[in-house]
Design a protein around this motif. Structure first.
Motif, PDB file in Angstrom:
ATOM      1  N   TYR A  67      35.988  64.412  40.114  1.00  0.00           N
ATOM      2  CA  TYR A  67      36.660  64.063  38.858  1.00  0.00           C
ATOM      3  C   TYR A  67      35.693  63.383  37.906  1.00  0.00           C
ATOM      4  CZ  TYR A  67      40.972  65.215  41.210  1.00  0.00           C
ATOM      5  OH  TYR A  67      41.946  65.898  41.867  1.00  0.00           O
ATOM      6  N   SER A  68      35.995  63.463  36.609  1.00  0.00           N
ATOM      7  CA  SER A  68      35.219  62.770  35.589  1.00  0.00           C
ATOM      8  C   SER A  68      36.149  61.787  34.878  1.00  0.00           C
ATOM      9  CB  SER A  68      34.663  63.771  34.579  1.00  0.00           C
ATOM     10  OG  SER A  68      35.728  64.261  33.785  1.00  0.00           O
ATOM     11  N   PRO A  69      35.584  60.805  34.143  1.00  0.00           N
ATOM     12  CA  PRO A  69      36.445  59.853  33.426  1.00  0.00           C
ATOM     13  C   PRO A  69      37.483  60.548  32.543  1.00  0.00           C
ATOM     14  CG  PRO A  69      34.170  59.107  33.351  1.00  0.00           C
ATOM     15  CD  PRO A  69      34.148  60.469  33.992  1.00  0.00           C
ATOM     16  N   LYS A  70      37.119  61.665  31.943  1.00  0.00           N
ATOM     17  CA  LYS A  70      38.044  62.350  31.024  1.00  0.00           C
ATOM     18  C   LYS A  70      39.293  62.873  31.718  1.00  0.00           C
ATOM     19  CE  LYS A  70      35.138  63.476  27.230  1.00  0.00           C
ATOM     20  NZ  LYS A  70      34.385  64.408  26.451  1.00  0.00           N
ATOM     21  N   SER A  71      39.208  63.073  33.045  1.00  0.00           N
ATOM     22  CA  SER A  71      40.361  63.628  33.751  1.00  0.00           C
ATOM     23  C   SER A  71      41.356  62.551  34.165  1.00  0.00           C
ATOM     24  CB  SER A  71      39.900  64.435  34.968  1.00  0.00           C
ATOM     25  OG  SER A  71      39.015  63.679  35.761  1.00  0.00           O
ATOM     26  N   LEU A  72      41.024  61.278  33.896  1.00  0.00           N
ATOM     27  CA  LEU A  72      41.920  60.203  34.323  1.00  0.00           C
ATOM     28  C   LEU A  72      42.858  59.767  33.196  1.00  0.00           C
ATOM     29  CD1 LEU A  72      39.895  60.015  36.759  1.00  0.00           C
ATOM     30  CD2 LEU A  72      40.622  57.612  36.848  1.00  0.00           C
ATOM     31  N   SER A  73      44.136  59.586  33.546  1.00  0.00           N
ATOM     32  CA  SER A  73      45.120  59.124  32.565  1.00  0.00           C
ATOM     33  C   SER A  73      45.090  57.615  32.397  1.00  0.00           C
ATOM     34  CB  SER A  73      46.524  59.545  32.987  1.00  0.00           C
ATOM     35  OG  SER A  73      46.641  60.939  32.912  1.00  0.00           O
ATOM     36  N   PHE A  74      44.728  56.910  33.445  1.00  0.00           N
ATOM     37  CA  PHE A  74      44.673  55.440  33.355  1.00  0.00           C
ATOM     38  C   PHE A  74      43.862  54.892  34.515  1.00  0.00           C
ATOM     39  CE2 PHE A  74      48.475  56.483  35.823  1.00  0.00           C
ATOM     40  CZ  PHE A  74      48.275  55.723  36.965  1.00  0.00           C
ATOM     41  N   LEU A  75      43.450  53.638  34.343  1.00  0.00           N
ATOM     42  CA  LEU A  75      42.736  52.938  35.405  1.00  0.00           C
ATOM     43  C   LEU A  75      43.208  51.485  35.450  1.00  0.00           C
ATOM     44  CD1 LEU A  75      40.427  52.743  37.523  1.00  0.00           C
ATOM     45  CD2 LEU A  75      38.904  52.169  35.644  1.00  0.00           C
ATOM     46  N   PHE A  76      43.562  51.010  36.645  1.00  0.00           N
ATOM     47  CA  PHE A  76      43.826  49.589  36.863  1.00  0.00           C
ATOM     48  C   PHE A  76      42.582  48.960  37.476  1.00  0.00           C
ATOM     49  CE2 PHE A  76      48.165  51.218  36.784  1.00  0.00           C
ATOM     50  CZ  PHE A  76      48.800  50.262  36.006  1.00  0.00           C
ATOM     51  N   GLY A  77      42.100  47.878  36.876  1.00  0.00           N
ATOM     52  CA  GLY A  77      40.918  47.206  37.401  1.00  0.00           C
ATOM     53  C   GLY A  77      41.154  45.717  37.538  1.00  0.00           C
ATOM     54  N   ASP A  94      33.206  54.190  30.239  1.00  0.00           N
ATOM     55  CA  ASP A  94      33.896  55.418  30.645  1.00  0.00           C
ATOM     56  C   ASP A  94      35.021  55.848  29.705  1.00  0.00           C
ATOM     57  OD1 ASP A  94      32.259  55.969  32.732  1.00  0.00           O
ATOM     58  OD2 ASP A  94      33.593  55.223  34.298  1.00  0.00           O
ATOM     59  N   GLY A  95      35.565  54.906  28.922  1.00  0.00           N
ATOM     60  CA  GLY A  95      36.597  55.270  27.956  1.00  0.00           C
ATOM     61  C   GLY A  95      37.930  55.681  28.564  1.00  0.00           C
ATOM     62  N   ILE A  96      38.205  55.223  29.771  1.00  0.00           N
ATOM     63  CA  ILE A  96      39.490  55.534  30.406  1.00  0.00           C
ATOM     64  C   ILE A  96      40.530  54.507  29.941  1.00  0.00           C
ATOM     65  CG2 ILE A  96      40.680  55.778  32.625  1.00  0.00           C
ATOM     66  CD1 ILE A  96      37.867  56.221  33.869  1.00  0.00           C
ATOM     67  N   PRO A  97      41.754  54.939  29.607  1.00  0.00           N
ATOM     68  CA  PRO A  97      42.798  53.966  29.273  1.00  0.00           C
ATOM     69  C   PRO A  97      42.899  52.932  30.394  1.00  0.00           C
ATOM     70  CG  PRO A  97      43.530  56.169  28.723  1.00  0.00           C
ATOM     71  CD  PRO A  97      42.230  56.327  29.454  1.00  0.00           C
ATOM     72  N   TYR A  98      42.791  51.662  30.028  1.00  0.00           N
ATOM     73  CA  TYR A  98      42.496  50.624  31.017  1.00  0.00           C
ATOM     74  C   TYR A  98      43.547  49.509  31.000  1.00  0.00           C
ATOM     75  CZ  TYR A  98      39.961  46.897  33.397  1.00  0.00           C
ATOM     76  OH  TYR A  98      39.601  45.899  34.266  1.00  0.00           O
ATOM     77  N   PHE A  99      43.981  49.122  32.201  1.00  0.00           N
ATOM     78  CA  PHE A  99      44.869  47.973  32.352  1.00  0.00           C
ATOM     79  C   PHE A  99      44.197  46.947  33.257  1.00  0.00           C
ATOM     80  CE2 PHE A  99      47.923  51.596  31.943  1.00  0.00           C
ATOM     81  CZ  PHE A  99      48.534  51.212  30.759  1.00  0.00           C
ATOM     82  N   GLY A 100      43.918  45.762  32.730  1.00  0.00           N
ATOM     83  CA  GLY A 100      43.393  44.680  33.561  1.00  0.00           C
ATOM     84  C   GLY A 100      44.527  44.027  34.322  1.00  0.00           C
ATOM     85  N   ILE A 101      44.333  43.835  35.630  1.00  0.00           N
ATOM     86  CA  ILE A 101      45.361  43.169  36.431  1.00  0.00           C
ATOM     87  C   ILE A 101      44.737  42.004  37.176  1.00  0.00           C
ATOM     88  CG2 ILE A 101      46.929  45.120  36.690  1.00  0.00           C
ATOM     89  CD1 ILE A 101      45.671  45.765  39.374  1.00  0.00           C
ATOM     90  N   TYR A 102      45.563  40.995  37.493  1.00  0.00           N
ATOM     91  CA  TYR A 102      45.097  39.877  38.300  1.00  0.00           C
ATOM     92  C   TYR A 102      46.117  39.550  39.372  1.00  0.00           C
ATOM     93  CZ  TYR A 102      43.216  35.665  40.117  1.00  0.00           C
ATOM     94  OH  TYR A 102      42.716  34.766  41.005  1.00  0.00           O
ATOM     95  N   GLY A 103      45.742  39.702  40.611  1.00  0.00           N
ATOM     96  CA  GLY A 103      46.613  39.324  41.732  1.00  0.00           C
ATOM     97  C   GLY A 103      45.804  38.686  42.829  1.00  0.00           C
ATOM     98  N   ALA A 104      44.669  38.070  42.481  1.00  0.00           N
ATOM     99  CA  ALA A 104      43.735  37.526  43.479  1.00  0.00           C
ATOM    100  C   ALA A 104      43.485  38.620  44.527  1.00  0.00           C
ATOM    101  CB  ALA A 104      44.266  36.223  44.061  1.00  0.00           C
ATOM    102  N   CYS A 105      43.516  38.278  45.805  1.00  0.00           N
ATOM    103  CA  CYS A 105      43.172  39.269  46.845  1.00  0.00           C
ATOM    104  C   CYS A 105      44.246  40.344  46.993  1.00  0.00           C
ATOM    105  CB  CYS A 105      42.931  38.575  48.173  1.00  0.00           C
ATOM    106  SG  CYS A 105      41.795  37.193  48.048  1.00  0.00           S
ATOM    107  N   SER A 106      45.386  40.215  46.298  1.00  0.00           N
ATOM    108  CA  SER A 106      46.421  41.253  46.364  1.00  0.00           C
ATOM    109  C   SER A 106      46.182  42.351  45.326  1.00  0.00           C
ATOM    110  CB  SER A 106      47.805  40.637  46.127  1.00  0.00           C
ATOM    111  OG  SER A 106      48.003  40.344  44.753  1.00  0.00           O
ATOM    112  N   THR A 107      45.107  42.248  44.560  1.00  0.00           N
ATOM    113  CA  THR A 107      44.903  43.124  43.405  1.00  0.00           C
ATOM    114  C   THR A 107      44.881  44.608  43.784  1.00  0.00           C
ATOM    115  OG1 THR A 107      43.674  41.348  42.347  1.00  0.00           O
ATOM    116  CG2 THR A 107      43.416  43.522  41.404  1.00  0.00           C
ATOM    117  N   CYS A 108      44.269  44.947  44.903  1.00  0.00           N
ATOM    118  CA  CYS A 108      44.188  46.353  45.321  1.00  0.00           C
ATOM    119  C   CYS A 108      45.595  46.953  45.447  1.00  0.00           C
ATOM    120  CB  CYS A 108      43.444  46.441  46.651  1.00  0.00           C
ATOM    121  SG  CYS A 108      43.604  48.010  47.492  1.00  0.00           S
ATOM    122  N   THR A 109      46.474  46.271  46.168  1.00  0.00           N
ATOM    123  CA  THR A 109      47.819  46.833  46.346  1.00  0.00           C
ATOM    124  C   THR A 109      48.630  46.732  45.064  1.00  0.00           C
ATOM    125  OG1 THR A 109      47.672  45.998  48.604  1.00  0.00           O
ATOM    126  CG2 THR A 109      49.725  47.009  47.967  1.00  0.00           C
TER     127      THR A 109
END
Lengths: 335, 335
Positions: A67-77, A94-109
């Motif tokens: 996949y390339s960045p253009k094929s992604l609809s969104f990214l959570f980081g 990369d220019g992917i629509p981006y949502f910053g999240i914070y959950g400490a060590c729970s961030t992955c899930t």
């Protein structure tokens, strides 16, 4: 009210893991896609190293899946750096629509739960991403003391992993492992205020999510090949057994904890185990997803656990609330 | 690929705003639901005050709409404190499924975008929430210098608002203002590294989102009663006009900026205007949503803009990337 969501099979179509030196020396060392024994990832500062780790692990997940960045609809980081800046620096190109999240060590899930819920309402060809990282040297100086200070750590302390994990998700690609149900966690504050005992901060949140998930899904712990917690470590895992025991629930026959799995205690001075946003993310990618892909496991309940710890909050006498999000994972439907 | 999502009418069924002293002294002062001229909100530290502000404004939004925590399916919370801890402390009691988000001053719209996308896939009676806050005294000592230091600020600097906004959202309740389309922003790094010029960091991101939104929706700026930016301030707004002008787009006849609207410059020494997660959130609640409710406006493009600024990143020579998420708002369909 319903708290577990049926997301109608969101597949994990690619994933990657990158780690540092101590993680590579651990029992899963050879399973990670990439390691850097300098922990620097080619950069001059630890903070920049984590940004590069985030960039690298996400690029690798895209490359592995084609996949390339253009094929992604969104990214959570998300990561542990103040202002979650490792992730935002990493994604500035990369220019992917981006949502910053914070959950400490729970961030992955947290990212996997949100991606699943978002994809459910999108077109069939939509692809979403999650990337989370942590870096030991960044976290130690930000949350506790600089490494050079050489502060002693009590046995309940955990070792923030230098690690990153990245995942690409899409609807119903039946040759991949998939998420059938998700449960967002809620904040549980048990009044623990010891920044050297993250396990005790997170165990009540893990207990809360596990009990509610099993009840609402009407499943027993033995319905799963594994119930995986993010990074309770040895201290937090034992506390979780006690808390669940008070409700007559015993997960010990199937429980695994990423914080316990990460290090070889004879080699690494990691005390109660690993922690950090990258801990559960990298182990989900390097170990549990491959187990599902190879059908050595078929059904996993995966919870990353977060201690919402603020040094300023603790200095002002505040407690450290915990949170645990959960995803229910399955082996692929078809080969 | 589609970057604007039709969310099929997500209504904003309740909302609230709370502010501190300087904001109350501003031109919109009387419109906020609650103000505390001590900025303390009954607490002993500024950080705890912000936690209480977050708790208070969300409780008020629930109360105004007649909702309780049990009726909510999820809540997005975010603020500027390290580890977003104002929001997590504020939500430690209510037991609502919780997602921590970080988008700096764009957090309000990030929450509205995510809530809209999540609700689209949920049952018709699901209710979701968003709460975001900022506190001047917390932000100054965390990002720049403690207030007691009395550091001079250049004219391009903005004043972090002491403010919070909270929103409850649900599907198709036709007597309320509603969101028809959403667009997640992407990270835009123009290389600006001056922590006293947030407007310059955010203007390129606002330009990127506005241009892509108007193009994909095939709308001209004059299709809107207002195009509202979060908190570019006077400096950032002027830069935005220049950047858009290079693409032949002029939003000046309909543009309003929450950072410019917030303060009375003859009373408050706010330099280029207000900023912070609470700035656009509180003004959306106190001013723009009521304009839609009263049908004095019918169609608004609302973008909160975030400068993803990390003091550590800036000290290490890093730049300050920006991001801008957008929601398209309409007046109620029926009375």
């Amino acid at each position: 009210m319903k708290r577990v969501y049926d997301v109608d099979n969101i597949s994990i179509i690619s994933h990657a893991s990158c780690v540092g030196r101590e993680e590579y020396r651990g029992p899963l060392g050879e399973l990670f896609d990439y390691h850097d024994t300098t922990d620097c990832f080619g950069k001059k500062t630890w903070e920049q190293a984590e940004g590069e780790l985030s960039h690298m692990v996400f690029e690798l997940a895209m490359k592995k899946g084609g996949y390339s960045p253009k094929s992604l609809s969104f990214l959570f980081g998300g990561d542990l750096q103040n202002q979650c800046v490792a992730s935002s620096y990493a994604q500035a190109e990369d220019g992917i629509p981006y949502f910053g999240i914070y959950g400490a060590c729970s961030t992955c899930t947290e990212g996997l739960v949100l991606s699943s819920l978002l994809l459910r309402g999108m077109e069939d060809d939509a692809v979403g991403g999650v990337v989370t990282t942590s870096h030991n040297c960044v976290a130690e100086r930000q949350f506790r003391t600089p490494l050079e200070y050489g502060g002693q750590r009590p046995p309940t302390a955990q070792w923030t992993t230098t690690a990153g994990g990245a995942f690409l998700l899409a609807k119903k690609r039946e040759v991949f492992p998939y998420i059938s149900h998700v449960m967002p966690g809620r904040i549980v504050d048990s009044g623990v205020s010891d920044p050297f005992n993250m396990g005790a901060c997170m165990a009540p949140a893990a207990c809360d999510t596990i009990l509610r998930f099993l009840k609402e899904r009407d499943l027993s712990p033995l319905a799963f090949d594994a119930i995986v917690t993010g990074d309770l470590g040895r201290e937090g895992s034992n506390l979780l057994y006690i808390l669940l025991g008070e409700h007559g629930v015993d997960i010990r026959p199937v429980h695994q904890d990423c914080g316990v799995l990460m290090y070889d205690t004879s080699l690494s001075d990691c005390h109660a185990g690993g922690s950090g946003c990258g801990c559960s993310a990298s182990i989900l990618s390097c170990y549990f997803l491959p187990c599902l892909e190879r059908r050595e496991m078929h059904h996993i309940l995966f919870l990353s656990t977060g201690a919402l710890m603020s040094p300023m909050g603790v200095q002002q006498g505040g407690s450290i609330p915990g949170i645990a999000h959960a995803v229910e994972l399955h082996s692929p439907k078809t080969t």
